[in-house]
Design an enzyme around this catalytic site. Sequence first.
Site, mmCIF file in Angstrom:
data_model
loop_
_atom_site.group_PDB
_atom_site.id
_atom_site.type_symbol
_atom_site.label_atom_id
_atom_site.label_comp_id
_atom_site.label_asym_id
_atom_site.label_seq_id
_atom_site.Cartn_x
_atom_site.Cartn_y
_atom_site.Cartn_z
ATOM 1 N N LYS A 135 1.092 -1.053 -0.404
ATOM 2 C CA LYS A 135 0.117 -0.244 0.269
ATOM 3 C C LYS A 135 0.919 1.014 0.137
ATOM 4 O O LYS A 135 0.502 2.181 -0.654
ATOM 5 C CB LYS A 135 -1.197 -0.043 1.043
ATOM 6 C CG LYS A 135 -1.773 -1.598 1.736
ATOM 7 C CD LYS A 135 -2.758 -1.466 2.470
ATOM 8 C CE LYS A 135 -1.867 -1.796 3.577
ATOM 9 N NZ LYS A 135 -1.146 -2.901 3.683
ATOM 10 N N GLN A 174 -3.578 -1.900 7.086
ATOM 11 C CA GLN A 174 -3.375 -3.524 7.549
ATOM 12 C C GLN A 174 -4.282 -3.887 5.639
ATOM 13 O O GLN A 174 -4.308 -3.120 4.904
ATOM 14 C CB GLN A 174 -4.384 -4.285 8.443
ATOM 15 C CG GLN A 174 -4.156 -3.684 9.572
ATOM 16 C CD GLN A 174 -3.921 -2.982 10.238
ATOM 17 O OE1 GLN A 174 -4.540 -1.371 10.306
ATOM 18 N NE2 GLN A 174 -1.579 -1.890 10.492
#
Length: 430
Positions: free
Chosen positions: A21, A230
């Site tokens: 990410k 996450q």
Amino acid sequence: MSRKHGSVSVVLGGQWGDEGKGKVVDYLAAKHDVVVRFQGGANAGHTIRAEGQEYIFHLIPSGILLEGKDCLLGGGLVVDPLTLTEEIQALKKRGISVEGRLFMSDVAHLIMPYHRLIDRLQEESKKGKSIGTTGRGIGPAYADKINRTGLRAELFKLDDERFKRVIIEKTIEKNRLIDSLYSGEPVSPNDLVDKLMAIKPIMGQIVIDAHSFLHDAVDGGKSVLLEGAQGTLLDIDHGTYPFVTSSNPSIGGAISGSGLSPRDCGDVIGIFKAYCTRVGNGPFPTEELEDVGEELRQRGAEFGATTGRPRRCGWLDLVAARYSIRLNGINKIALTKFDILSGMKTLKVCTGYRIGDVEVPRFPRDAATLERVEPVYEEFEGWEEDLSEVRDVKFLPAAARTYFDFVEKGLGVPIAWLGVGPDRKQTLNL
Ligand code: GDP
Ligand code: IMO
Ligand code: MG
């Protein structure tokens, strides 16, 4: 200016975290004005490599390396102010100033040393059934938030005397709990006050009314990138409970954690690794426990960016990915670490689950069922060619192209970006 809908893009982890990410947010931040982390805390470790340097961010949004971009720690976060200060100072030492462009929401909750302590004590008390948390105090801090007993970042705006009083009272209260539940060592209230007083001026400067800040930005025609931490399968509601984190890394968390409206959102970008990893305990249907897992771990350098733990590795799981895509409304995908698959003799992609002879039609969310499923695989020939210099999919070796096309079709959503290396330059825009 009238409000333009769709000017907010959301970046979400599609698997169990560590999908890349940070790298994707850094890449996409160039086209946005504001980058916002919306949930989680310093359990995250987002890695960016650019111009020969590597950065790992736990709290600071991954847009900070781009000059002129504003970065906000949104209200959905649980922020350890001591860790945040360390991160700010480490950046400063490397010549990157965050002054006037790093902000924290007044309603973000604070993680205190007693949260970390309780996290550790809770894990120890679970013995063989621990979650394998990062030990950053995430669960206990969110528990206080939900229990309406937490401390929020707005605390740093109080005058010194009131500030000290709140910290001391809260620490004494928590020490009582720590002693009665776990017979744990208390946290020194005075030490904590000293540490927090030392950083109060820095924190006091960055805490803002984030609601006005973000909504004014969108009203003023700015584009916003929301950065998840996450991954969807670690979501407290939609993940593999209880082996999850304590926030919503999925789309709902982007809305509640930023305070923006779903109507502001345009693209929902899902980040997926070309294989799968998981850190900590819990079901992982496509996990490879022997040689293949080790090979992926070594090739992909799959060791946690926060705790250094070896990541569990396995094959790409399309059943889980499709669950994630549907849940979040993902309309674009960044497929990362494709280069890591070079040199693997054969590759597998999970296309379905079975329990014995019975087909399991969709992703079972309960950990006990998921623990029992066996993956159904499609096998592919590997390729030897190094992909790290490839800048256009038309130059992919035939076997890599076959794998890519199969995965894209299986996901049912266009792959818009392909990762062929950790560097900022190693992202293909498709
Ligand atoms: P995040 O938590 O989702 O931001 O991901 P992490 O930073 O924890 O883990 C991803 C790791 O893979 C980092 O070390 C990145 O530098 C690296 N990475 C990201 N994308 C790629 C890629 O396309 N190829 C390779 N080889 N490494 C990548
Ligand atoms: P990024 O943002 C991978 C995992 C932990 C544990 C569970 C609960 O880098 O993708 P917690 O400390 O949150 O209470 O731990 O969640 N976990 C992560 N796994 N990447 C992360 O973040 C993670 N953050 C938490 O390993 O299984
Ligand atoms: Mg990570």
